[in-house]
Design a protein around this motif. Structure first.
Motif, PDB file in Angstrom:
ATOM      1  N   LEU A   1      10.568  19.232   8.555  1.00  0.00           N
ATOM      2  CA  LEU A   1      11.086  17.935   8.132  1.00  0.00           C
ATOM      3  C   LEU A   1      11.613  17.091   9.288  1.00  0.00           C
ATOM      4  O   LEU A   1      11.430  15.875   9.304  1.00  0.00           O
ATOM      5  CB  LEU A   1      12.169  18.133   7.073  1.00  0.00           C
ATOM      6  CG  LEU A   1      12.706  16.869   6.416  1.00  0.00           C
ATOM      7  CD1 LEU A   1      11.583  16.104   5.730  1.00  0.00           C
ATOM      8  CD2 LEU A   1      13.797  17.224   5.414  1.00  0.00           C
ATOM      9  N   ASP A   2      12.245  17.716  10.287  1.00  0.00           N
ATOM     10  CA  ASP A   2      12.818  16.954  11.413  1.00  0.00           C
ATOM     11  C   ASP A   2      11.780  16.151  12.185  1.00  0.00           C
ATOM     12  O   ASP A   2      12.085  15.085  12.704  1.00  0.00           O
ATOM     13  CB  ASP A   2      13.563  17.876  12.377  1.00  0.00           C
ATOM     14  CG  ASP A   2      14.915  18.311  11.833  1.00  0.00           C
ATOM     15  OD1 ASP A   2      15.375  17.707  10.852  1.00  0.00           O
ATOM     16  OD2 ASP A   2      15.497  19.251  12.391  1.00  0.00           O
ATOM     17  N   ILE A   3      10.578  16.632  12.260  1.00  0.00           N
ATOM     18  CA  ILE A   3       9.513  15.905  12.973  1.00  0.00           C
ATOM     19  C   ILE A   3       9.182  14.613  12.239  1.00  0.00           C
ATOM     20  O   ILE A   3       8.959  13.574  12.852  1.00  0.00           O
ATOM     21  CB  ILE A   3       8.249  16.779  13.094  1.00  0.00           C
ATOM     22  CG1 ILE A   3       8.544  17.962  13.999  1.00  0.00           C
ATOM     23  CG2 ILE A   3       7.065  15.964  13.593  1.00  0.00           C
ATOM     24  CD1 ILE A   3       7.484  19.032  13.985  1.00  0.00           C
ATOM     25  N   PHE A   4       9.182  14.667  10.935  1.00  0.00           N
ATOM     26  CA  PHE A   4       8.776  13.526  10.128  1.00  0.00           C
ATOM     27  C   PHE A   4       9.920  12.571   9.818  1.00  0.00           C
ATOM     28  O   PHE A   4       9.705  11.379   9.641  1.00  0.00           O
ATOM     29  CB  PHE A   4       8.144  14.010   8.822  1.00  0.00           C
ATOM     30  CG  PHE A   4       6.879  14.781   9.050  1.00  0.00           C
ATOM     31  CD1 PHE A   4       5.678  14.123   9.213  1.00  0.00           C
ATOM     32  CD2 PHE A   4       6.887  16.160   9.136  1.00  0.00           C
ATOM     33  CE1 PHE A   4       4.507  14.818   9.436  1.00  0.00           C
ATOM     34  CE2 PHE A   4       5.723  16.865   9.363  1.00  0.00           C
ATOM     35  CZ  PHE A   4       4.525  16.192   9.519  1.00  0.00           C
TER      36      PHE A   4
ATOM     37  N   TYR B   1       0.891  -1.152   0.000  1.00  0.00           N
ATOM     38  CA  TYR B   1       0.000   0.000   0.000  1.00  0.00           C
ATOM     39  C   TYR B   1       0.928   1.200   0.000  1.00  0.00           C
ATOM     40  O   TYR B   1       1.751   1.339   0.906  1.00  0.00           O
ATOM     41  CB  TYR B   1      -0.867   0.055   1.257  1.00  0.00           C
ATOM     42  CG  TYR B   1      -1.834  -1.087   1.420  1.00  0.00           C
ATOM     43  CD1 TYR B   1      -2.912  -1.252   0.561  1.00  0.00           C
ATOM     44  CD2 TYR B   1      -1.693  -1.980   2.473  1.00  0.00           C
ATOM     45  CE1 TYR B   1      -3.820  -2.282   0.738  1.00  0.00           C
ATOM     46  CE2 TYR B   1      -2.599  -3.019   2.658  1.00  0.00           C
ATOM     47  CZ  TYR B   1      -3.657  -3.160   1.786  1.00  0.00           C
ATOM     48  OH  TYR B   1      -4.538  -4.180   1.955  1.00  0.00           O
ATOM     49  N   GLU B   2       0.806   2.068  -0.994  1.00  0.00           N
ATOM     50  CA  GLU B   2       1.739   3.179  -1.092  1.00  0.00           C
ATOM     51  C   GLU B   2       1.016   4.519  -0.931  1.00  0.00           C
ATOM     52  O   GLU B   2      -0.051   4.734  -1.505  1.00  0.00           O
ATOM     53  CB  GLU B   2       2.490   3.116  -2.420  1.00  0.00           C
ATOM     54  CG  GLU B   2       3.254   1.807  -2.523  1.00  0.00           C
ATOM     55  CD  GLU B   2       4.367   1.810  -3.528  1.00  0.00           C
ATOM     56  OE1 GLU B   2       4.848   2.900  -3.909  1.00  0.00           O
ATOM     57  OE2 GLU B   2       4.771   0.710  -3.933  1.00  0.00           O
ATOM     58  N   PHE B   3       1.656   5.385  -0.120  1.00  0.00           N
ATOM     59  CA  PHE B   3       1.112   6.697   0.195  1.00  0.00           C
ATOM     60  C   PHE B   3       2.201   7.741  -0.023  1.00  0.00           C
ATOM     61  O   PHE B   3       3.377   7.414  -0.127  1.00  0.00           O
ATOM     62  CB  PHE B   3       0.661   6.755   1.654  1.00  0.00           C
ATOM     63  CG  PHE B   3      -0.335   5.690   2.013  1.00  0.00           C
ATOM     64  CD1 PHE B   3      -1.690   5.894   1.818  1.00  0.00           C
ATOM     65  CD2 PHE B   3       0.079   4.476   2.547  1.00  0.00           C
ATOM     66  CE1 PHE B   3      -2.617   4.911   2.137  1.00  0.00           C
ATOM     67  CE2 PHE B   3      -0.837   3.492   2.866  1.00  0.00           C
ATOM     68  CZ  PHE B   3      -2.187   3.708   2.669  1.00  0.00           C
ATOM     69  N   ILE B   4       1.785   8.985  -0.046  1.00  0.00           N
ATOM     70  CA  ILE B   4       2.743  10.086  -0.133  1.00  0.00           C
ATOM     71  C   ILE B   4       2.369  11.131   0.912  1.00  0.00           C
ATOM     72  O   ILE B   4       1.190  11.384   1.154  1.00  0.00           O
ATOM     73  CB  ILE B   4       2.768  10.711  -1.547  1.00  0.00           C
ATOM     74  CG1 ILE B   4       3.862  11.762  -1.638  1.00  0.00           C
ATOM     75  CG2 ILE B   4       1.423  11.254  -1.933  1.00  0.00           C
ATOM     76  CD1 ILE B   4       4.159  12.214  -3.050  1.00  0.00           C
ATOM     77  N   MET B   5       3.395  11.691   1.552  1.00  0.00           N
ATOM     78  CA  MET B   5       3.195  12.783   2.498  1.00  0.00           C
ATOM     79  C   MET B   5       4.109  13.922   2.072  1.00  0.00           C
ATOM     80  O   MET B   5       5.298  13.711   1.821  1.00  0.00           O
ATOM     81  CB  MET B   5       3.519  12.361   3.928  1.00  0.00           C
ATOM     82  CG  MET B   5       3.301  13.497   4.916  1.00  0.00           C
ATOM     83  SD  MET B   5       3.491  13.002   6.623  1.00  0.00           S
ATOM     84  CE  MET B   5       1.836  12.440   6.965  1.00  0.00           C
ATOM     85  N   ILE B   6       3.520  15.109   1.972  1.00  0.00           N
ATOM     86  CA  ILE B   6       4.274  16.306   1.604  1.00  0.00           C
ATOM     87  C   ILE B   6       4.292  17.224   2.818  1.00  0.00           C
ATOM     88  O   ILE B   6       3.245  17.504   3.405  1.00  0.00           O
ATOM     89  CB  ILE B   6       3.630  17.015   0.402  1.00  0.00           C
ATOM     90  CG1 ILE B   6       3.548  16.043  -0.782  1.00  0.00           C
ATOM     91  CG2 ILE B   6       4.416  18.268   0.032  1.00  0.00           C
ATOM     92  CD1 ILE B   6       2.712  16.553  -1.929  1.00  0.00           C
ATOM     93  N   VAL B   7       5.492  17.674   3.191  1.00  0.00           N
ATOM     94  CA  VAL B   7       5.660  18.541   4.356  1.00  0.00           C
ATOM     95  C   VAL B   7       6.530  19.728   3.970  1.00  0.00           C
ATOM     96  O   VAL B   7       7.274  19.683   2.994  1.00  0.00           O
ATOM     97  CB  VAL B   7       6.306  17.786   5.544  1.00  0.00           C
ATOM     98  CG1 VAL B   7       5.453  16.613   5.957  1.00  0.00           C
ATOM     99  CG2 VAL B   7       7.709  17.333   5.234  1.00  0.00           C
TER     100      VAL B   7
ATOM    101  N   ILE C   1       7.527   9.255  10.413  1.00  0.00           N
ATOM    102  CA  ILE C   1       7.241   8.399   9.261  1.00  0.00           C
ATOM    103  C   ILE C   1       7.948   7.054   9.382  1.00  0.00           C
ATOM    104  O   ILE C   1       7.336   5.997   9.198  1.00  0.00           O
ATOM    105  CB  ILE C   1       7.620   9.102   7.943  1.00  0.00           C
ATOM    106  CG1 ILE C   1       6.775  10.353   7.745  1.00  0.00           C
ATOM    107  CG2 ILE C   1       7.467   8.162   6.755  1.00  0.00           C
ATOM    108  CD1 ILE C   1       5.287  10.109   7.682  1.00  0.00           C
ATOM    109  N   ASN C   2       9.232   7.068   9.710  1.00  0.00           N
ATOM    110  CA  ASN C   2       9.962   5.803   9.843  1.00  0.00           C
ATOM    111  C   ASN C   2       9.410   4.958  10.981  1.00  0.00           C
ATOM    112  O   ASN C   2       9.335   3.730  10.869  1.00  0.00           O
ATOM    113  CB  ASN C   2      11.460   6.051  10.041  1.00  0.00           C
ATOM    114  CG  ASN C   2      12.126   6.524   8.769  1.00  0.00           C
ATOM    115  OD1 ASN C   2      11.634   6.278   7.665  1.00  0.00           O
ATOM    116  ND2 ASN C   2      13.231   7.206   8.909  1.00  0.00           N
ATOM    117  N   SER C   3       9.002   5.587  12.058  1.00  0.00           N
ATOM    118  CA  SER C   3       8.427   4.851  13.184  1.00  0.00           C
ATOM    119  C   SER C   3       7.123   4.169  12.784  1.00  0.00           C
ATOM    120  O   SER C   3       6.899   2.993  13.094  1.00  0.00           O
ATOM    121  CB  SER C   3       8.176   5.782  14.371  1.00  0.00           C
ATOM    122  OG  SER C   3       9.386   6.315  14.838  1.00  0.00           O
ATOM    123  N   VAL C   4       6.267   4.889  12.078  1.00  0.00           N
ATOM    124  CA  VAL C   4       4.989   4.325  11.631  1.00  0.00           C
ATOM    125  C   VAL C   4       5.227   3.182  10.649  1.00  0.00           C
ATOM    126  O   VAL C   4       4.624   2.108  10.756  1.00  0.00           O
ATOM    127  CB  VAL C   4       4.099   5.422  10.996  1.00  0.00           C
ATOM    128  CG1 VAL C   4       2.908   4.819  10.279  1.00  0.00           C
ATOM    129  CG2 VAL C   4       3.646   6.407  12.053  1.00  0.00           C
TER     130      VAL C   4
END
Length: 86
Positions: free
Chosen positions: A45-48, A34-40, A57-60
């Motif tokens: 950027l450091d939060i994600f 399942y592929e998604f995209i997140m734009i920030v 993102i890596n944790s999820v």
């Protein structure tokens, strides 16, 4: 895929501070992912994606793709940075 997308939307709405702007969208589904995209924004950027903690993102992704996960397919979230020009 729609159910997984809605789950991620609720998670991100509850975890990401309200003052941080982001876009989270479905990309596509394959036989294995399942592929998604997140734009920030670049300033957030450091939060994600943090080098120290791995970021949200890596944790999820790691949690969803672990051996104990109930997902039948691997989760892929591409993180893209919106560069704002004044």
């Amino acid at each position: 895929m729609q159910d997984i997308f809605k789950t991620f939307e609720r998670l991100f709405d509850n975890v990401i501070p309200k003052d941080i702007k982001y876009v989270f969208k479905e990309k596509y589904e394959t036989d294995q992912t399942y592929e998604f995209i997140m734009i920030v924004e670049e300033k957030d950027l450091d939060i994600f994606k943090s080098k120290k903690s791995g970021g949200l993102i890596n944790s999820v992704i790691n949690m969803c793709n672990s051996e104990i996960s109930n997902f039948s397919k691997k989760i892929v979230i591409d993180l893209e940075v919106l560069e704002l020009y004044a």
